[in-house]
Design an enzyme around this catalytic site. Structure first.
Site, PDB file in Angstrom:
ATOM      1  N   PRO A  13       0.895  -1.191   0.070  1.00  0.00           N
ATOM      2  CA  PRO A  13       0.066   0.014  -0.046  1.00  0.00           C
ATOM      3  C   PRO A  13       0.974   1.293   0.034  1.00  0.00           C
ATOM      4  CG  PRO A  13      -0.212  -1.013   2.109  1.00  0.00           C
ATOM      5  CD  PRO A  13       0.591  -1.859   1.363  1.00  0.00           C
ATOM      6  N   ASN A  14       0.281   2.295  -0.717  1.00  0.00           N
ATOM      7  CA  ASN A  14       0.732   3.512  -0.789  1.00  0.00           C
ATOM      8  C   ASN A  14       2.221   3.661  -1.599  1.00  0.00           C
ATOM      9  OD1 ASN A  14      -1.112   4.675   1.266  1.00  0.00           O
ATOM     10  ND2 ASN A  14      -0.038   3.742   2.761  1.00  0.00           N
ATOM     11  N   ARG A  21       4.978  11.106  -2.446  1.00  0.00           N
ATOM     12  CA  ARG A  21       5.064  10.549  -0.956  1.00  0.00           C
ATOM     13  C   ARG A  21       6.485  10.564  -0.202  1.00  0.00           C
ATOM     14  NH1 ARG A  21       4.704   4.300   1.199  1.00  0.00           N
ATOM     15  NH2 ARG A  21       4.174   4.823   3.278  1.00  0.00           N
ATOM     16  N   TYR A  26      11.434   8.102   0.844  1.00  0.00           N
ATOM     17  CA  TYR A  26      11.347   7.123  -0.122  1.00  0.00           C
ATOM     18  C   TYR A  26      12.041   7.486  -1.616  1.00  0.00           C
ATOM     19  CZ  TYR A  26       7.995   5.530   3.346  1.00  0.00           C
ATOM     20  OH  TYR A  26       7.711   4.973   4.453  1.00  0.00           O
ATOM     21  N   ASN A  78       7.942  -5.703  -1.514  1.00  0.00           N
ATOM     22  CA  ASN A  78       7.853  -4.595  -0.404  1.00  0.00           C
ATOM     23  C   ASN A  78       6.649  -4.596   0.069  1.00  0.00           C
ATOM     24  OD1 ASN A  78       8.061  -2.287   1.177  1.00  0.00           O
ATOM     25  ND2 ASN A  78       8.983  -0.946  -0.380  1.00  0.00           N
ATOM     26  N   ALA A  81       3.493  -0.985   4.466  1.00  0.00           N
ATOM     27  CA  ALA A  81       2.880  -1.265   5.858  1.00  0.00           C
ATOM     28  C   ALA A  81       2.509  -2.406   6.138  1.00  0.00           C
ATOM     29  CB  ALA A  81       1.686   0.033   6.088  1.00  0.00           C
ATOM     30  N   HIS A  84       4.438  -4.614   9.024  1.00  0.00           N
ATOM     31  CA  HIS A  84       4.228  -4.495  10.315  1.00  0.00           C
ATOM     32  C   HIS A  84       2.891  -5.207  10.774  1.00  0.00           C
ATOM     33  CE1 HIS A  84       7.654  -1.940   8.973  1.00  0.00           C
ATOM     34  NE2 HIS A  84       6.877  -1.220   8.476  1.00  0.00           N
ATOM     35  N   ASP A  91       1.077 -15.345   5.770  1.00  0.00           N
ATOM     36  CA  ASP A  91       0.609 -16.861   5.527  1.00  0.00           C
ATOM     37  C   ASP A  91       0.592 -17.133   4.092  1.00  0.00           C
ATOM     38  OD1 ASP A  91       0.529 -16.935   8.449  1.00  0.00           O
ATOM     39  OD2 ASP A  91      -1.621 -17.129   8.615  1.00  0.00           O
ATOM     40  N   GLU A 102      12.675  -9.602   0.615  1.00  0.00           N
ATOM     41  CA  GLU A 102      12.116  -8.492   1.204  1.00  0.00           C
ATOM     42  C   GLU A 102      12.731  -7.159   0.835  1.00  0.00           C
ATOM     43  OE1 GLU A 102      10.989  -9.225   5.390  1.00  0.00           O
ATOM     44  OE2 GLU A 102      10.489  -6.928   5.644  1.00  0.00           O
ATOM     45  N   HIS A 104      12.963  -2.880   1.582  1.00  0.00           N
ATOM     46  CA  HIS A 104      12.261  -1.478   1.894  1.00  0.00           C
ATOM     47  C   HIS A 104      13.272  -0.386   1.269  1.00  0.00           C
ATOM     48  CE1 HIS A 104       9.501  -3.716   4.499  1.00  0.00           C
ATOM     49  NE2 HIS A 104      10.427  -4.566   4.956  1.00  0.00           N
ATOM     50  N   LEU A 105      12.388   0.493   0.833  1.00  0.00           N
ATOM     51  CA  LEU A 105      13.167   1.820   0.152  1.00  0.00           C
ATOM     52  C   LEU A 105      14.058   2.191   1.558  1.00  0.00           C
ATOM     53  CD1 LEU A 105      10.317   2.989  -1.722  1.00  0.00           C
ATOM     54  CD2 LEU A 105      12.428   2.470  -2.699  1.00  0.00           C
ATOM     55  N   SER A 106      13.288   2.786   2.557  1.00  0.00           N
ATOM     56  CA  SER A 106      13.912   3.396   3.633  1.00  0.00           C
ATOM     57  C   SER A 106      14.681   2.236   4.668  1.00  0.00           C
ATOM     58  CB  SER A 106      12.780   4.193   4.402  1.00  0.00           C
ATOM     59  OG  SER A 106      11.958   3.286   4.957  1.00  0.00           O
ATOM     60  N   ARG A 111      13.870   4.100  11.942  1.00  0.00           N
ATOM     61  CA  ARG A 111      12.724   4.900  11.832  1.00  0.00           C
ATOM     62  C   ARG A 111      11.946   4.624  13.240  1.00  0.00           C
ATOM     63  NH1 ARG A 111       9.945   4.793   6.273  1.00  0.00           N
ATOM     64  NH2 ARG A 111       8.580   6.640   7.518  1.00  0.00           N
ATOM     65  N   ARG A 115       8.155   0.220  13.089  1.00  0.00           N
ATOM     66  CA  ARG A 115       8.520  -0.221  11.665  1.00  0.00           C
ATOM     67  C   ARG A 115       9.701  -1.367  12.008  1.00  0.00           C
ATOM     68  NH1 ARG A 115       6.246   3.427   8.088  1.00  0.00           N
ATOM     69  NH2 ARG A 115       5.587   5.335   9.078  1.00  0.00           N
TER      70      ARG A 115
HETATM   71  C1  DQA Z   1       8.464   0.849   3.636  1.00  0.00           C
HETATM   72  C2  DQA Z   1       8.897   1.153   4.812  1.00  0.00           C
HETATM   73  C3  DQA Z   1       7.398   0.661   5.954  1.00  0.00           C
HETATM   74  O1  DQA Z   1       7.414   1.004   7.025  1.00  0.00           O
HETATM   75  C4  DQA Z   1       6.231   1.910   5.154  1.00  0.00           C
HETATM   76  O2  DQA Z   1       5.141   1.617   5.756  1.00  0.00           O
HETATM   77  C5  DQA Z   1       6.045   1.859   3.852  1.00  0.00           C
HETATM   78  C6  DQA Z   1       7.293   1.663   2.809  1.00  0.00           C
HETATM   79  C7  DQA Z   1       9.715   1.224   2.680  1.00  0.00           C
HETATM   80  O3  DQA Z   1       9.920   0.823   1.297  1.00  0.00           O
HETATM   81  O4  DQA Z   1      10.506   1.883   3.372  1.00  0.00           O
HETATM   82  O5  DQA Z   1       5.029   2.042   3.057  1.00  0.00           O
HETATM   83  O6  DQA Z   1       8.178  -0.549   3.270  1.00  0.00           O
END
Ligand code: DQA
Length: 151
Positions: A13-14, A21, A26, A78, A81, A84, A91, A102, A104-106, A111, A115
């Site tokens: 998501p997002n 964003r 990111y 990725n 959210a 977490h 599952d 897995e 994650h950009l950040s 943080r 997270r």
């Molecule tokens: C994220 C880190 C997550 O905590 C956050 O909710 C995201 C992006 C990242 O790519 O850094 O939406 O997965």
């Protein structure tokens, strides 16, 4: 089962808002631009790369289920959210038994405390975080090498 082995890149998501964003976390690159680079990288190695983003948990779960029959041999995800929060998406990945990286950009560990926990990391082959959009490329390079050990 398809003959051609492919790699699935899943975005949670997002992540459709990349470029707009919170660029301090990111980066400025859009998701379309990241995806195109991943598709091109796969093409250069003769491996189809499919990218899918959803803001809906069930759509991500159903996309994971589809890997049982669509030729997907490796997943780069990725979960955003859902990293977490989502036992259900965890599952799904455990259920289909596809290896995954897995991403994650950040750097989630630098943080907020919420997270720091991932429902995915213990099932993942590996985790890349904090390297921005490059992290997806590194993960894809790894997945390609797993599929084509001679490269
Ligand atoms: C994220 C880190 C997550 O905590 C956050 O909710 C995201 C992006 C990242 O790519 O850094 O939406 O997965």
């Amino acid at each position: 089962m398809s003959e051609t082995q492919s790699i699935l890149v899943l975005h949670g998501p997002n992540l459709n808002l990349l470029g707009v964003r919170e660029p301090q976390h990111y980066g400025a690159e859009t998701l379309a631009s990241i995806n195109q680079r991943l598709i091109d990288l796969g093409q250069a190695h003769g491996v189809p790369v499919t990218c899918f983003q959803s803001n809906r948990e069930y759509e991500l779960i159903e996309r994971v289920h589809a890997t049982l029959t669509d030729g997907t041999a490796y997943i780069v995800i990725n979960p955003a959210a859902f990293t977490h929060t989502s036992v259900a998406l965890r599952d799904a990945l455990a259920g289909v038994k596809k290896p995954f990286v897995e991403v994650h950009l950040s750097n989630v560990h630098a943080r907020e405390a919420f997270r720091h926990h991932s429902y995915f990391s213990d099932l993942a082959t590996g985790v890349i975080c904090g390297l921005g959009a490059k992290g997806y490329e590194y993960a894809l390079h790894f997945a390609l090498a797993q599929l084509q050990p001679a490269n």
